[in-house]
Design an enzyme around this catalytic site. Structure first.
Site, PDB file in Angstrom:
ATOM      1  CB  SER A 166      49.081  40.480  32.953  1.00  0.00           C
ATOM      2  OG  SER A 166      50.222  40.162  32.166  1.00  0.00           O
ATOM      3  N   GLY A 167      51.412  39.370  35.145  1.00  0.00           N
ATOM      4  CA  GLY A 167      52.108  38.127  35.447  1.00  0.00           C
ATOM      5  C   GLY A 167      52.797  37.555  34.226  1.00  0.00           C
ATOM      6  N   GLY A 168      52.514  38.139  33.060  1.00  0.00           N
ATOM      7  CA  GLY A 168      53.127  37.696  31.814  1.00  0.00           C
ATOM      8  C   GLY A 168      54.438  38.406  31.540  1.00  0.00           C
TER       9      GLY A 168
ATOM     10  CG  ASP B  53      54.159  40.631  26.196  1.00  0.00           C
ATOM     11  OD1 ASP B  53      55.283  40.297  25.779  1.00  0.00           O
ATOM     12  OD2 ASP B  53      53.098  40.206  25.705  1.00  0.00           O
TER      13      ASP B  53
ATOM     14  CB  ILE C  69      42.920  44.847  36.810  1.00  0.00           C
ATOM     15  CG1 ILE C  69      43.458  46.272  36.677  1.00  0.00           C
ATOM     16  CG2 ILE C  69      41.388  44.873  36.853  1.00  0.00           C
ATOM     17  CD1 ILE C  69      43.027  46.962  35.395  1.00  0.00           C
TER      18      ILE C  69
ATOM     19  CB  CYS D 291      38.668  44.332  28.201  1.00  0.00           C
ATOM     20  SG  CYS D 291      39.596  44.015  29.703  1.00  0.00           S
TER      21      CYS D 291
ATOM     22  CB  CYS E  51      40.505  41.098  27.876  1.00  0.00           C
ATOM     23  SG  CYS E  51      40.972  42.283  29.121  1.00  0.00           S
TER      24      CYS E  51
END
Length: 357
Positions: A8-10, A12, A32, A96, A191
């Protein structure tokens, strides 16, 4: 193993990549992409994709941006809009995960891999020949309640590399690995919606419809609201009423009226009986032959704390009998059912106002 990793770019999902890479797996990274509801691009997504690209380059891994824009708005956000319009409280994050991340993504890309991995705080454990969704050690970050509608087939294909880690340990691992997003703040909100304001989103799609705010004990009108779909049972903030606290305790959809009660101690915002429809068991139904009641832990919202009680099987659904008062029981939301030791998430069902006869 050949693994598809949703990033996601995060921090985690980046640490999930780092852990799997060091274990020697063949990794393919996927982002996504979901555009905004007005059809325009999302600037925050561009930042996310740039960060994902840096992660992919750091480990020399293939990276692909895939679009599920139409599917997200047709299935997840339309569900959310339909639910609030019906006067209920939706759970878009749960849908989601079920429909987008482990649904359409799996069908179109994930099926080519041995497993699909994400940065969720949860675990998959194997016991008695079955896979089970298990809680993470960090009670604040545990996300099993967002995963409680996935199918057994989906669960069987998932890896959660952060399942044994706390958020503090993840941040430390990111710093140790010199990840470019080690200090990046966690994303907030629904989300994929990024920085979008949920109330603005509802107003764009459902408009406004002013109606009365009524004190339920006296029947006195004490204010106005801009449409019942902006409010949920148990809500305290955003009511625009002085001399609080005020809590939403009831909604009359036909008359577009919001009923509120004053104070933290009002019994009207608490209950111990929760009726459930459309119960979904991820792995196995916990009721054994001849049983009509089992002891459970449960949640009705995303909190670190569990509640405890018994779940009884009825002819038209299930009923939760809580040992303690539950604040703001909101029809449309989901009751997440766990084993009494809080270690296994068994599944979830939609809360209804009363048992349907």
């Amino acid at each position: 193993m050949k693994i598809a990793v949703l990033i996601s770019g995060g921090v985690d999902s980046a640490v999930a990549v780092d852990r799997l890479y060091k274990e020697g797996h063949e990794l393919h990274l996927f982002y996504i992409r979901i555009g905004m509801d007005n059809g325009e691009g999302d600037c925050s997504a561009e930042e996310d994709i740039e960060m994902c690209t840096l992660i992919a380059r750091k480990y020399g891994l293939p990276f692909k941006v895939v679009s599920l824009h139409e599917e997200y708005w047709d299935y997840v956000m339309q569900y959310a809009l339909d639910t609030v319009k019906a006067g209920l409280t939706p759970h878009p994050d749960m849908m989601c995960n079920k429909i987008i991340k482990f649904g359409f993504f799996e069908q179109r890309w994930g099926h080519d891999f041995d497993k699909t991995a994400t940065g969720h705080y949860a675990k998959v454990v194997e016991k008695d020949g079955w896979y089970w969704l298990a809680t993470a050690p960090d009670p604040v970050k545990d996300q099993t309640d967002f995963l409680a509608q996935i199918s057994y087939e989906q669960l069987s294909h998932i890896l959660f590399p952060l399942g044994d880690m706390t958020k503090e340990e993840v941040r430390h691992a990111a710093q140790e690995a010199h990840l470019p997003n080690a200090g990046r703040k966690d994303s907030q909100g629904i989300c994929f919606l990024g920085k979008i304001d949920y109330a603005d989103f509802l107003e764009r799609h459902l408009g406004t419809r002013p109606g009365p705010v009524i004190e339920i004990e006296t029947g006195r009108k004490i204010g106005e609201h801009k449409g019942y779909w902006f409010y949920t049972i148990g809500q305290r903030k955003g009511l625009g009423l002085g001399g609080g606290p005020w809590f939403v305790v009831r909604k009359n959809i036909r008359d577009n009226a919001i009923y509120v009660s004053h104070g933290y101690d009002t019994k009207l915002q608490y209950g111990r009986i929760i009726h459930i429809q459309e119960m979904h068991w991820i792995t196995l139904n916990p009721f054994h032959a001849g049983e009509d009641m089992v002891e459970v832990a449960f949640k009705t919202r995303h909190t670190p704390e569990f509640s405890f009680g018994s779940l009884s099987a009825e002819s038209d659904g299930y009923t939760l009998h809580s040992r303690s008062d539950i604040q703001g029981i909101a029809p449309g939301q989901y009751a997440i059912i766990y084993t009494p030791d809080m270690k296994i998430c068994l599944g979830s069902g939609m809360i209804t106002l009363k048992s349907k006869k």
